[in-house]
Design a protein around this motif. Structure first.
Motif, PDB file in Angstrom:
ATOM      1  N   GLN A 194      -0.855   0.547   5.366  1.00 43.25           N
ATOM      2  CA  GLN A 194      -0.837   0.107   7.023  1.00 43.25           C
ATOM      3  C   GLN A 194       0.137  -1.088   7.145  1.00 43.25           C
ATOM      4  N   ILE A 195       0.726  -1.049   8.314  1.00 42.54           N
ATOM      5  CA  ILE A 195       1.748  -1.749   8.725  1.00 42.54           C
ATOM      6  C   ILE A 195       1.340  -3.468   8.772  1.00 42.54           C
ATOM      7  N   VAL A 196       0.000  -3.668   9.293  1.00 40.56           N
ATOM      8  CA  VAL A 196      -0.318  -5.117   9.212  1.00 40.56           C
ATOM      9  C   VAL A 196      -1.847  -5.045   9.103  1.00 40.56           C
ATOM     10  N   ASP A 219     -13.107  10.372  -9.499  1.00 37.17           N
ATOM     11  CA  ASP A 219     -12.319  11.680  -8.703  1.00 37.17           C
ATOM     12  C   ASP A 219     -10.991  11.264  -8.070  1.00 37.17           C
ATOM     13  N   VAL A 220     -11.169  10.058  -7.595  1.00 40.54           N
ATOM     14  CA  VAL A 220     -10.122   9.635  -6.882  1.00 40.54           C
ATOM     15  C   VAL A 220      -9.508   7.982  -7.078  1.00 40.54           C
ATOM     16  N   VAL A 221      -8.250   7.686  -7.187  1.00 34.81           N
ATOM     17  CA  VAL A 221      -7.845   6.283  -7.314  1.00 34.81           C
ATOM     18  C   VAL A 221      -6.952   6.033  -6.024  1.00 34.81           C
ATOM     19  N   TYR A 222      -7.511   5.173  -5.260  1.00 38.29           N
ATOM     20  CA  TYR A 222      -6.690   4.688  -4.085  1.00 38.29           C
ATOM     21  C   TYR A 222      -5.601   3.414  -4.307  1.00 38.29           C
ATOM     22  N   ASP A 223      -4.558   3.763  -3.744  1.00 35.17           N
ATOM     23  CA  ASP A 223      -3.560   2.656  -4.031  1.00 35.17           C
ATOM     24  C   ASP A 223      -3.412   2.010  -2.591  1.00 35.17           C
ATOM     25  N   LEU A 224      -4.136   0.890  -2.449  1.00 37.15           N
ATOM     26  CA  LEU A 224      -3.963   0.366  -1.089  1.00 37.15           C
ATOM     27  C   LEU A 224      -2.961  -0.673  -0.789  1.00 37.15           C
ATOM     28  N   LYS A 225      -1.921  -0.589   0.257  1.00 36.30           N
ATOM     29  CA  LYS A 225      -0.815  -1.477   0.588  1.00 36.30           C
ATOM     30  C   LYS A 225      -0.808  -1.764   1.757  1.00 36.30           C
ATOM     31  N   ASN A 226      -0.233  -3.101   2.077  1.00 40.22           N
ATOM     32  CA  ASN A 226      -0.251  -3.656   3.292  1.00 40.22           C
ATOM     33  C   ASN A 226       1.290  -4.077   3.577  1.00 40.22           C
ATOM     34  N   ALA A 227       1.964  -3.860   4.454  1.00 45.92           N
ATOM     35  CA  ALA A 227       3.282  -4.258   4.602  1.00 45.92           C
ATOM     36  C   ALA A 227       3.509  -5.708   5.456  1.00 45.92           C
ATOM     37  N   ALA A 228       2.173  -6.174   5.501  1.00 44.69           N
ATOM     38  CA  ALA A 228       2.236  -7.540   6.429  1.00 44.69           C
ATOM     39  C   ALA A 228       3.518  -7.685   7.459  1.00 44.69           C
ATOM     40  N   GLY A 229       3.570  -6.443   8.410  1.00 47.50           N
ATOM     41  CA  GLY A 229       4.499  -6.562   9.508  1.00 47.50           C
ATOM     42  C   GLY A 229       5.989  -6.440   9.120  1.00 47.50           C
ATOM     43  N   ASP A 230       6.276  -6.183   7.741  1.00 51.61           N
ATOM     44  CA  ASP A 230       7.677  -6.257   7.432  1.00 51.61           C
ATOM     45  C   ASP A 230       8.312  -5.011   7.121  1.00 51.61           C
ATOM     46  N   GLN A 231       9.384  -4.530   7.812  1.00 51.42           N
ATOM     47  CA  GLN A 231       9.746  -3.118   7.571  1.00 51.42           C
ATOM     48  C   GLN A 231      10.271  -2.900   6.077  1.00 51.42           C
ATOM     49  N   VAL A 232      10.899  -3.788   5.661  1.00 48.92           N
ATOM     50  CA  VAL A 232      11.477  -3.617   4.174  1.00 48.92           C
ATOM     51  C   VAL A 232      10.411  -3.443   3.209  1.00 48.92           C
ATOM     52  N   ILE A 290      -1.267   4.434   8.002  1.00 45.91           N
ATOM     53  CA  ILE A 290      -2.026   3.826   9.020  1.00 45.91           C
ATOM     54  C   ILE A 290      -1.340   3.383  10.344  1.00 45.91           C
ATOM     55  N   ALA A 291      -1.132   3.987  11.525  1.00 49.97           N
ATOM     56  CA  ALA A 291      -0.432   3.297  12.717  1.00 49.97           C
ATOM     57  C   ALA A 291       1.020   3.761  12.649  1.00 49.97           C
ATOM     58  N   THR A 292       1.655   4.000  13.885  1.00 51.30           N
ATOM     59  CA  THR A 292       2.877   4.776  14.016  1.00 51.30           C
ATOM     60  C   THR A 292       4.113   4.134  13.069  1.00 51.30           C
ATOM     61  N   PRO A 293       4.396   2.843  12.894  1.00 55.62           N
ATOM     62  CA  PRO A 293       5.596   2.429  12.202  1.00 55.62           C
ATOM     63  C   PRO A 293       5.553   3.110  10.678  1.00 55.62           C
ATOM     64  N   THR A 294       4.057   2.997  10.206  1.00 61.87           N
ATOM     65  CA  THR A 294       3.724   3.318   8.742  1.00 61.87           C
ATOM     66  C   THR A 294       4.012   4.863   8.571  1.00 61.87           C
ATOM     67  N   ALA A 295       3.366   5.612   9.469  1.00 59.15           N
ATOM     68  CA  ALA A 295       3.814   6.907   9.561  1.00 59.15           C
ATOM     69  C   ALA A 295       5.118   7.788   9.620  1.00 59.15           C
ATOM     70  N   ILE A 296       6.019   6.834  10.654  1.00 60.02           N
ATOM     71  CA  ILE A 296       7.365   7.216  10.409  1.00 60.02           C
ATOM     72  C   ILE A 296       8.021   6.892   9.283  1.00 60.02           C
ATOM     73  N   SER A 353      -2.029  -8.306  15.792  1.00 60.26           N
ATOM     74  CA  SER A 353      -2.242  -9.301  14.544  1.00 60.26           C
ATOM     75  C   SER A 353      -2.039 -10.688  15.154  1.00 60.26           C
ATOM     76  N   GLY A 354      -1.391 -10.936  16.134  1.00 65.05           N
ATOM     77  CA  GLY A 354      -1.464 -12.310  16.641  1.00 65.05           C
ATOM     78  C   GLY A 354      -2.121 -12.452  17.899  1.00 65.05           C
ATOM     79  N   VAL A 355      -3.060 -11.800  18.190  1.00 66.69           N
ATOM     80  CA  VAL A 355      -3.733 -11.842  19.726  1.00 66.69           C
ATOM     81  C   VAL A 355      -4.190 -13.163  19.808  1.00 66.69           C
ATOM     82  N   GLU A 356      -4.475 -13.918  18.643  1.00 66.97           N
ATOM     83  CA  GLU A 356      -5.183 -15.436  19.405  1.00 66.97           C
ATOM     84  C   GLU A 356      -4.173 -16.326  20.076  1.00 66.97           C
ATOM     85  N   ALA A 357      -2.971 -16.114  19.808  1.00 68.83           N
ATOM     86  CA  ALA A 357      -1.887 -16.834  20.552  1.00 68.83           C
ATOM     87  C   ALA A 357      -1.804 -16.406  22.181  1.00 68.83           C
ATOM     88  N   LEU A 358      -2.141 -15.423  22.400  1.00 67.39           N
ATOM     89  CA  LEU A 358      -2.046 -14.845  23.570  1.00 67.39           C
ATOM     90  C   LEU A 358      -3.377 -15.086  24.356  1.00 67.39           C
TER      91      LEU A 358
END
Length: 325
Positions: free
Chosen positions: A39-41, A67-80, A98-104, A228-233
């Motif tokens: 997921q992206i964030v 039966d399954v092993v999940y490898d969960l990763k989070n990019a924390a909003g960073d494209q690299v 999960i989410a458009t940037p991740t899928a692309i 992800s930063g909605v509290e500021a808004l």
């Protein structure tokens, strides 16, 4: 004697092969399925998609760790970081984006790996699939395309005097660019004009909100960076007494006033069910139509409404599935 020893060795090898191939319950000794989930964030709606997917796989009989092993990763909003995650998934049997940037990013890096996406606003516009009915290739999933016209209608229902929308979105998210165009197209029919401000990171959310002066409300689509930063808004909306409308139901708990949105946990479950069906039937994911969320839910935060100087009509409150009082 040599013939007898050879015979005994053959019997022992045969018994070993039988015992390693199955147990008394008939369970397979095959290696567990390897699934990468990225997921992206980190924010509640995207987490709900992830948890719903795993829940559906468990219900389909895939026991985690067996039966399954999940490898969960989070990019924390960073494209690299997201690109590196995609590279680390090359050995997976199936991946979930999960989410458009991740899928692309995952689709570009893993064209031959079965890929199921969730929370992608416009998979056709993002270039992920050929069409919703026939995605093509090794990719399919679920879309959270927001009902922009209905969302703007909710704005007019709650705040009928609103004339100008302050639209805040992330310039680098394709899903957000698409929604910005949709808002601009739908607003005039409801007597609304739109002022836009863009950000590139969640750290810029407050500055972006403050730049939108003279607006009657703030609106945010399914924008991962903003949410992800909605509290500021929220803080700016409260300071200015300007209501905040969002497309993310979990942001209601974080101080947004109103949302008309999909049930993200339910969409995660649906994505998991699609993946489980693919694993059972075989074929290609691209033969499975993309599922678009239909059931929309109103969520309200009456405390936030009071802080933003708004009284929400009882008729709207009566339709809400979630009300923070």
């Amino acid at each position: 004697m040599k013939r007898l020893l050879g015979l005994l060795l053959c019997v022992a090898l045969a018994m070993t092969a039988c015992s390693s191939g199955s147990d008394s319950s008939g369970a397979s000794a095959e290696k567990p399925l390897q699934i990468g989930i990225a997921q992206i964030v980190d924010h509640p709606s995207l987490n709900a998609l992830r948890d719903g997917f795993i829940e559906a796989m468990t219900a389909a009989g895939y026991v985690e760790g067996k039966d399954v092993v999940y490898d969960l990763k989070n990019a924390a909003g960073d494209q690299v970081t997201l690109t590196n995650i995609a590279s680390s998934f090359t050995d997976k049997d199936l991946v979930v984006a999960i989410a458009t940037p991740t899928a692309i990013t995952l689709a570009q890096a893993l064209p031959n790996t079965p890929l199921f996406f969730a929370g992608v606003t416009d998979p056709v516009g993002a270039g992920l699939v050929d069409s919703l009915d026939a995605p093509g290739g090794m990719i399919t999933g679920t879309s959270d395309m927001p009902p922009i016209a209905d969302q703007l209608a909710l704005i007019k229902e709650i705040t009928p005097d609103a004339a100008t929308i302050g639209l805040l979105y992330t310039s680098g998210e394709v899903n957000s660019q698409i929604q910005a165009r949709m808002v601009a197209e739908a607003a005039p029919a409801l007597g609304l004009s739109v002022r836009e401000a863009t950000v590139t990171a969640s750290s810029e959310v407050r500055q972006g909100a403050e730049s939108l002066t003279g607006v009657d409300c703030y609106f945010v689509g399914t924008d991962n960076t903003i949410i992800s930063g909605v509290e500021a808004l929220v803080a700016v909306a409260e300071e200015r007494k300007v209501p905040l409308y969002v497309s993310d139901p979990d942001s209601i708990d974080r101080g947004a006033m109103a949302a008309l949105a999909v049930d993200y946990h339910a969409q995660g479950v649906q994505t998991g069910q699609m993946a489980a069906q693919f694993l059972a039937d075989g074929g290609k994911p691209g033969d499975i139509p993309v599922a678009v969320a239909k059931d929309l839910q109103v969520s309200l935060n009456l405390q936030a409404a009071e802080r933003m100087g708004v009284t929400i009509p009882q008729s709207v409150i009566d339709t809400a599935v979630k009300v923070v009082r």
